[in-house]
Write an enzyme that holds these catalytic residues in place. Structure first.
Site, PDB file in Angstrom:
ATOM      1  N   GLU A  45      53.651  17.128  20.432  1.00 40.92           N
ATOM      2  CA  GLU A  45      54.008  17.944  21.643  1.00 40.92           C
ATOM      3  C   GLU A  45      54.504  19.174  21.527  1.00 40.92           C
ATOM      4  O   GLU A  45      55.359  19.607  20.719  1.00 40.92           O
ATOM      5  CB  GLU A  45      54.921  16.948  22.267  1.00 40.92           C
ATOM      6  CG  GLU A  45      55.118  17.434  23.679  1.00 40.92           C
ATOM      7  CD  GLU A  45      56.184  16.423  24.357  1.00 40.92           C
ATOM      8  OE1 GLU A  45      56.360  16.620  25.810  1.00 40.92           O
ATOM      9  OE2 GLU A  45      56.470  15.380  23.763  1.00 40.92           O
ATOM     10  N   LYS A 112      50.897  17.604  31.158  1.00 47.73           N
ATOM     11  CA  LYS A 112      51.725  16.372  31.314  1.00 47.73           C
ATOM     12  C   LYS A 112      52.085  15.818  32.717  1.00 47.73           C
ATOM     13  O   LYS A 112      52.476  16.661  33.310  1.00 47.73           O
ATOM     14  CB  LYS A 112      52.936  16.691  30.413  1.00 47.73           C
ATOM     15  CG  LYS A 112      53.758  15.381  30.139  1.00 47.73           C
ATOM     16  CD  LYS A 112      54.876  15.731  29.179  1.00 47.73           C
ATOM     17  CE  LYS A 112      55.840  14.461  29.072  1.00 47.73           C
ATOM     18  NZ  LYS A 112      56.823  14.893  27.803  1.00 47.73           N
ATOM     19  N   CYS A 148      53.221  12.022  25.437  1.00 47.75           N
ATOM     20  CA  CYS A 148      54.242  11.485  25.347  1.00 47.75           C
ATOM     21  C   CYS A 148      54.952  10.640  26.232  1.00 47.75           C
ATOM     22  O   CYS A 148      54.232   9.344  26.472  1.00 47.75           O
ATOM     23  CB  CYS A 148      55.409  12.528  25.156  1.00 47.75           C
ATOM     24  SG  CYS A 148      56.882  11.914  24.065  1.00 47.75           S
TER      25      CYS A 148
END
Length: 542
Positions: A45, A112, A148
């Site tokens: 990330e 994200k 994530c």
């Protein structure tokens, strides 16, 4: 005939904000992927700027550097496709992204969706949540991307599978604490099992201020169990094969042996200390070696992190220092092969007391005189640090920092504290663990009663509950937010609990001025536990 795809992961140790350095690491990983005939390379990330960039994300010039790096990666026109994490700015909005680069250009950029904003995370301070799934047809396989936190909850993975994904690749920057690996396996493994889809979880590795990233990237099968786990606390590169027909992911590598208990924590402390010092452009460290358990363990961590030639220690005795303390400190230095000096603080202390004599007339000695001893030592250490360019490591443990059993500008002097999040009872366990590798801490350092040696026959238990009582109370109050009643219900004396909590609350001002240190617990002091210095909350319970 089944279709297979070779997918590589690079578990790199990046530096926050150093785009040039990070780009170089990514280019090396691409070359390695090409050499091993991989078709796709997945990075962690925000790999280009590393995680967490914090308020660097508010600088407009950061995005110029990021865009230039993305273009450089695209212009490589590598035969290997790349999933690389980076921030993107669109107008006033900032997104946490992962871009898919292939055939000389950025093909698609995923944003994200779930932004953590708890514990050490502040993503909603910076980022706007994405709203779209990302499934990329590549080499006959539909590859889904999630970042994530997206994998810690069911909906994004379910939507990704419903959009046609056959495998999910996930860039991560998942901060370490003891036991985090088990939680990852439970949560992320559940996404693989729920959706009957393999998941390739790629984690960052390395220290970043107080945070540590342990690597341990994982491939999950459709049964929710790990197929392979990469190395912990070090960089790693692994190539997997995804079989579309069998719906499974595999590698020729034997899964890395995972660390547990004290061995795991020791490596965390070593990596966190090494990276803090090296990434800040320093090569060496020095510390005050007292003959006590905390400085002995700190010294061993420092030597394991930096090498004996890059660590110095100094013993600073006073009239209350026991001869055994000097003997044991000397033995520790000799066992680890470091440069070691003994410099008395007696002349410094007397100079202070001479200057203060008139002002102190008519007063009785108290903690003031003890603190002057500690501050004499702090001044000496900082002078050596300035002169020889080595960072001072403080040696206070979490138990002491919690209750303020430490001296501002004295034993709290320094730039980094490896034991800041390590309770005293764990310090003893770590000492025994390190001695199991090679004997570097004398046995009586472990067995003798702990003392600050600032007064005649002083013992820690003169001022504090025994550590086997103190540490569980601190864990309940600091890490678990339990009330006085809940802690007493665990079997502790109410008067002791109230006093410990009072000590914790009134010493927040000390902790705000303490050196950063490696986070190994789910709730560390610093960015993890943010309490007001000025507060009347505790007065309600006294």
């Amino acid at each position: 005939m089944s279709l297979t795809m070779r997918i590589a992961i690079a578990q790199n140790n990046y530096i926050v904000g150093d785009i040039k350095h990070n780009l170089h690491l990514i280019q090396k990983s691409l070359q390695q992927a090409e050499t091993q005939n991989a078709e796709l390379l997945v990075l962690s990330e925000l790999a280009l700027c590393s995680y967490p960039p914090e308020d660097l994300l508010l600088r407009s010039d950061l995005y110029d550097l990021i865009e230039d790096a993305l273009q450089q990666l695209a212009q490589l026109n590598s035969s290997v496709a790349l999933v690389v994490g980076h921030p993107t700015k669109e107008g006033d909005l900032i997104f946490n992204c992962a871009s898919f680069i292939h055939q000389g250009r950025v093909q698609v950029t995923y944003k994200k969706q779930l932004l953590p904003n708890y514990s050490v995370f502040d993503e909603k301070r910076y980022f706007t949540a994405g709203k779209e799934n990302c499934v990329i047809p590549f080499k006959g396989v539909n590859v889904g991307i999630l970042i994530c936190e997206d994998l810690w909850f069911p909906e994004p993975a379910r939507n990704c599978k419903n959009a046609g994904a056959q495998i999910i690749v996930s860039p991560n920057a998942s901060p370490y604490y003891y036991g985090k690996g088990h939680r990852r396996e439970t949560e992320v493994g559940a996404r693989a099992k729920e959706n009957q889809i393999p998941v390739l979880y790629v984690n960052q590795v390395g220290g970043q201020d107080e945070l540590l990233f342990d690597g341990a990237s994982i491939a999950y099968g459709i049964d929710g169990k790990s197929v392979f786990t990469a190395n912990e606390f070090e960089e790693d590169f692994v190539v997997f094969e995804f079989d579309e027909h069998l719906n499974q992911i595999s590698t020729d590598r034997i899964t890395s042996q995972q660390l547990h208990d004290e061995a795991e924590i020791w490596q965390a402390l070593v990596l966190g200390t090494r990276d803090y010092i090296h990434k800040n452009g320093m090569s060496g460290a020095l510390l005050g070696l007292s003959g006590g358990i905390d400085s002995a363990v700190t010294l061993a961590v420092a030597v394991d992190a930096l090498g004996a030639g890059n660590v110095n220690a100094v013993m600073m005795p006073f009239k209350y220092t026991a001869s055994m303390s000097i003997e044991d400190a000397t033995a520790e230095a000799e066992a680890l092969g470091i440069e070691f000096d003994i410099i008395s603080i007696e002349p410094m202390y007397q100079a202070f007391m001479t200057q203060l004599a008139e002002k102190f007339t008519g007063t009785e000695p108290n903690v003031t005189e003890q603190n002057i001893q500690a501050r004499s030592r702090g001044t000496l250490l900082m002078a050596l640090s300035n002169k020889f360019g080595r960072i001072v490591l403080t040696t206070g443990n979490k138990s002491e920092v919690a209750v303020g059993y430490c001296t501002l500008y004295g034993d709290m002097c320094g730039g980094f504290n490896p034991l800041k999040d390590v309770p005293k009872t764990m310090v003893y366990r770590l000492a025994n663990y390190r001695n199991s590798i090679s004997p570097v801490i004398p046995e009586r350092v472990i067995t003798r009663a702990p003392s600050a040696e600032l007064a005649p026959d002083q013992k820690d238990e003169d001022n504090l509950p025994p550590y086997d009582i103190l540490d569980p109370i601190l864990q309940a109050y600091v890490e678990e937010d339990k009330s006085i009643a809940e802690i007493v219900a665990l079997g502790f004396d109410e008067a002791v609990v109230r006093r410990v909590i009072w000590l914790v609350d009134i010493n927040e001002h000390k902790r705000r001025q303490s050196a950063p240190g490696v986070r190994i617990s789910p709730r560390a002091f610093g960015r993890d536990r943010r309490y007001p210095i000025t507060s009347g909350y505790g007065r309600q319970f006294t």
